[in-house]
Write an enzyme that holds these catalytic residues in place. Structure first.
Site, short mmCIF file in Angstrom:
data_model
loop_
_atom_site.label_atom_id
_atom_site.label_comp_id
_atom_site.label_asym_id
_atom_site.label_seq_id
_atom_site.Cartn_x
_atom_site.Cartn_y
_atom_site.Cartn_z
N PRO A 179 0.86 -1.39 -0.13
CG PRO A 179 -0.75 -1.63 1.60
CD PRO A 179 0.66 -1.95 1.22
CB SER A 253 0.91 12.50 4.88
OG SER A 253 0.59 13.67 5.57
CB ALA A 263 -0.52 10.64 11.86
CB THR A 315 1.45 -5.33 8.46
OG1 THR A 315 0.67 -4.89 9.79
CG2 THR A 315 2.94 -4.85 8.53
CB VAL A 318 -5.59 -1.63 1.17
CG1 VAL A 318 -5.21 -0.25 0.77
CG2 VAL A 318 -4.34 -2.24 0.65
CE1 TYR A 521 10.74 15.96 14.18
CE2 TYR A 521 8.73 15.49 14.91
CZ TYR A 521 9.56 15.42 13.90
OH TYR A 521 9.05 15.02 12.56
#
Length: 617
Positions: A179, A253, A263, A315, A318, A521
């Site tokens: 994907p 994205s 996310a 994994t 989709v 970060y």
């Protein structure tokens, strides 16, 4: 079914939900021929980049506020001093290859694509640009020799039904499906497994980009998973709505990628992370479509299979359709910034704001290194501007007693109705005062926020001048925040010394806050002129830093995901039982390993229980 109706399976009955408006197809921000608009060898748009011209560093293009070819003299001085870069050397801009790895074609599968009129390609360029994500490893490889294996076929499904057919064909003919959404992954999740011997098909969802319906009454919308973040927001803004999910990669994205990686966005304090925004997800697996057959805001019906899909990283299947919460566009939007004496006082301020649950839409604390770099990314100054900068600096140092080599900055974004924004802004400044914070104005806050969208372009220019750089992130509890940052920096310092690296930059920032902790970060880059294998060296150092992150109480990732480059830490993160549970789900939903992207748990990943059993045998 009419355009203003939809059907939900509710206790075996069809219930018609009214006042849902179908929205027409839109033109995707990411075309089928991605290489016509986006860089094939780096980040972002082809017409946007940092470059060295006529003795100055400039940012080309007009898509960003920093652009227009305006010189950045302070930035030039910064990179030359910190990284010892020779800017006089003319870089070699990579040329798109003319030869590509030979495809391994499953003729029966290809014949079915032709018979079913599936939009597909076996052209080398189309295959190459979908063979990777945005890791340092991937981009460096593209510039220096490429990959031995790339997708053999690219297919563009147009809807959920197409995906169901393609997954069935892949299982029938033993074809591997990868994907592919926006391709912005920095965890290796989008990269092709280099040892896969079967025909590999990149299933590009970019043409599945419609808003299927919008329910204004309940503030829910249903999108196809291939829609790009900026397109999603553009469509909603037409009807004065927003999802508010704005990751750094928002321009490129996809919605499906957000779901697949769990996310987080910069404005999560108001709108939530992706798991807070999602109402319902539809995913095609090798055993059929997995979805919850009711769209209520919350249900108690056993384990929530939305959370099996969230973070599955391609994994298990989709992702094809996602129902999301939407919100009215905010009445007011205001930026702000605060200066603190040092990182410790800044963290204490962030902790207090989180404790009182009064975070603005976005609040981020950058360390002194990032503060200094950000200050250099400003255009050349006029005499009046220079005088104003001198006055401000004198005020901070002489009047307030701040040290420019230790101060840090928090950037703020407030969203909401005018009154609540004003109240929140006042409260934040009151809290800041308790920790020695000083207001630095709205303009600096806006610049800091917008810098997020151009910082990824720096990596590409750095590679032109023998500098490798990458970001990595984690999450941790508040009591470990400062020590984790300190320990990771010390680890990187030690590793750079051991590898003979003299010119490097490492910095960090706190980007998302919670009741119990925060996201940190890191940015790290170094001049590799004297190294034979700079990417390997970088990965070794980053690996040591990741070991230290885990030892210091950090997570494997806050929002980038596991992918391939962090898979070796996955077992210790989720326990032996967790590894075996994931493998059981994989065997049930994808028994032939059609979704062979190789993320999370690789074929050679074993739990300690499995290793003990093998040892006994």
């Amino acid at each position: 079914m009419s355009s203003n109706q939809t059907k939900d399976n509710n206790n075996g009955k069809n219930s018609t939900v009214l006042d849902k408006t179908a929205v027409k197809e839109i033109k995707s921000a990411v075309p089928k021929k991605r290489q016509e608009l986006l860089k094939w060898y780096g980040w972002g748009y082809k017409d946007s980049s940092f470059s060295y011209e006529n003795g100055q560093i400039v940012f080309n293009g007009t898509r960003y506020p920093i652009g227009g070819g305006v010189s950045l003299p302070l930035f030039k001085d910064y990179v030359m001093k910190r990284l010892n870069i020779d800017l006089s050397r003319k870089p070699q801009i990579p040329s798109l290859p003319t030869t590509f790895p030979e495809p391994i074609i499953c003729e029966d599968f290809l014949a079915q694509l032709n018979a079913g009129n599936f939009d597909h390609s076996i052209e080398g360029e189309d295959r190459l640009v979908r063979s990777h994500g945005q890791t340092l490893h991937d981009i460096y490889a593209l510039r220096h020799g490429g990959f031995k294996r790339i997708p053999d076929i690219v297919v563009w499904p147009k809807n959920h039904g197409d995906v169901e057919q393609l997954v069935a064909l892949a299982n029938k003919f033993n074809v591997a499906l990868i994907p592919y959404g926006g391709g912005t992954s920095v965890s290796g999740a989008a990269s092709c497994p280099q040892n896969e011997k079967r025909c590999m098909v990149a299933l590009d969802t970019s043409q599945m980009n419609r808003m299927l319906w919008l329910d204004k009454e309940n503030l829910v919308a249903c999108f196809e998973a291939g829609i790009i973040g900026q397109d999603l927001e553009t469509e909603l803004k037409k009807v004065n709505l927003t999802v508010g999910h704005e990751p750094d990669s928002y321009e490129f994205s996809s919605l499906g990628g957000w779901v697949a990686t769990r996310a987080s966005g910069m404005k999560k304090n108001v709108y939530g992370n992706i798991e807070d925004i999602v109402v319902r997800v539809k995913m095609v697996t090798s055993k059929g479509t997995l979805e919850r057959h009711i769209s209520a805001p919350r249900v108690s019906s056993g384990p929530d299979f939305n959370h099996v899909i969230l973070g599955s990283e391609g994994t298990l299947g989709v992702v094809t359709e996602v129902q999301l919460k939407v919100r009215p566009l905010p009445e007011a939007r205001k930026y702000g910034s605060l200066v603190f004496p040092n990182f410790s006082t800044g963290v204490k301020f962030m902790r207090e704001v989180a404790k009182r649950r009064c975070q603005p839409a976005s609040i981020r604390l950058v360390d002194n290194e990032q503060f200094k770099m950000g200050q250099t990314m400003r255009p050349g100054k006029s005499l009046i501007t220079s005088c104003m900068e001198y006055i401000k600096k004198s005020y901070l140092t002489a009047v307030k007693g701040l040290n420019l080599d230790s101060i840090v900055v928090a950037t703020l974004l407030f969203e909401g109705d005018t009154q609540s924004v004003a109240q929140q802004e006042k409260l934040i400044e009151e809290i800041a005062t308790k920790f020695g914070g000083i207001s630095a104005g709205a303009k600096n806050g806006e610049k800091g926020y917008m810098l997020t969208f151009v910082i990824a372009y720096i990596r590409d220019m750095a590679l032109d001048y023998s500098v490798v750089a990458e970001s990595f992130e984690t999450s941790t509890s508040w009591d470990r925040c400062e020590s984790l940052c300190r320990n990771v920096r010390q680890t990187i310092d030690k590793e750079c010394l051991q590898h003979g690296i003299k010119h490097y930059v490492v910095s960090h920032r706190v980007t998302q806050t919670y009741d119990a902790g925060c996201c940190i970060y890191f940015y790290f880059g170094f001049n590799y002129s004297d190294l034979r294998d700079p990417v390997h060296t970088f990965e070794v150092i980053e690996g040591k830093a990741r070991d230290e992150i885990l030892a210091s109480g950090g997570s494997i990732s806050h929002h980038h995901g596991v992918g391939k480059i962090r898979s070796k830490w996955y077992p210790q993160t989720i326990s032996n039982v967790g590894v075996n549970l994931f493998k059981a789900a994989k065997r049930e939903l994808d028994p032939k390993n059609v979704f062979a992207v190789g993320n999370l748990v690789t074929e050679d990943t074993q739990s300690n229980d499995e290793n003990d059993l093998k040892a006994k045998l």
